[in-house]
Design a protein around this motif. Structure first.
Motif, short mmCIF file in Angstrom:
data_model
loop_
_atom_site.label_atom_id
_atom_site.label_comp_id
_atom_site.label_asym_id
_atom_site.label_seq_id
_atom_site.Cartn_x
_atom_site.Cartn_y
_atom_site.Cartn_z
N ARG A 90 69.89 54.27 32.69
CA ARG A 90 70.76 53.69 31.68
C ARG A 90 70.95 52.20 31.96
N ASP A 104 63.04 41.92 27.45
CA ASP A 104 62.65 43.15 28.11
C ASP A 104 63.52 43.36 29.34
N SER A 116 57.77 46.60 32.03
CA SER A 116 58.88 46.70 31.08
C SER A 116 59.21 48.16 30.82
N VAL A 118 62.37 48.72 28.94
CA VAL A 118 63.13 48.57 27.70
C VAL A 118 62.62 47.30 27.03
N GLU A 119 62.26 47.41 25.76
CA GLU A 119 61.80 46.24 24.99
C GLU A 119 62.67 46.10 23.75
N ARG A 120 63.27 44.93 23.58
CA ARG A 120 64.11 44.68 22.40
C ARG A 120 63.52 43.49 21.64
N ALA A 131 70.69 51.14 26.43
CA ALA A 131 69.42 51.84 26.34
C ALA A 131 69.40 52.94 27.39
N GLU A 132 68.86 54.08 27.02
CA GLU A 132 68.68 55.19 27.97
C GLU A 132 67.21 55.59 27.94
N ILE A 133 66.61 55.72 29.12
CA ILE A 133 65.20 56.03 29.24
C ILE A 133 65.02 57.21 30.19
#
Length: 163
Positions: A90, A104, A116, A118-120, A131-133
């Motif tokens: 998170r 990122d 990367s 998370v990419e925004r 963001a949760e991955i």
């Protein structure tokens, strides 16, 4: 200080991942020192020197040079420990007005090779972005700014990384 008498997480040290606030009073002085657990000293003494410099820049207090230790931290010391098994899933970025439009969140095992997670792209406002991955093991996390929303750079109120 928190209502329960413990110390709040410091606003200094952006790389700080965990803070356990104790009770009582801690005052910085020239006798204060940042120490690193000896087995992690290679990785942490650079961070300790950076933290020592940031303390000096923010407070004007020049604390003692960082050192490695094999025992517990002394009363005037702040201990840095390294957790190689950290899993991150998170991320919370709380943007000030000078927010990132494209950015990122990247992770690394060695601090040299980044990927990367998370990419925004195209963000148009300040405020919180969460963001949760899937969990990812990494020793280092960074924000890579690609495009700004304003001409003033990037400014975060906070950047949280959680397991």
């Amino acid at each position: 200080m928190n209502a329960d008498g413990t110390h709040a997480r410091p606003v200094v040290a952006p790389a700080l991942q965990e803070w356990t606030g104790g009770s009582g009073t801690y005052r910085l002085s020239e006798d204060s020192r940042v120490v690193a657990v000896a087995r992690d000293a290679t990785r942490l003494l650079l961070l300790a020197r950076q933290l020592t410099q940031e303390i000096a820049d923010l407070t004007g207090i020049r604390i003692a040079s960082p050192r490695a230790t094999t025992g517990p931290a002394r009363e005037s010391e702040t201990l840095l420990r390294f957790d190689p098994g950290a899993n991150h899933r998170r991320f919370l970025l709380d943007w000030e007005a000078a927010a990132g439009r494209d950015y990122d969140v990247q992770v690394s095992e060695d601090g040299t090779h980044w990927r990367s997670v998370v990419e925004r792209r195209g963000r148009r406002s300040a405020g919180q972005d969460a963001a949760e991955i899937e969990p990812v093991a990494a020793r280092f996390v960074r924000l890579l700014g690609l495009a700004r929303q304003t001409r003033y750079g990037y400014s975060l109120w906070r950047f949280e990384v959680r397991g």
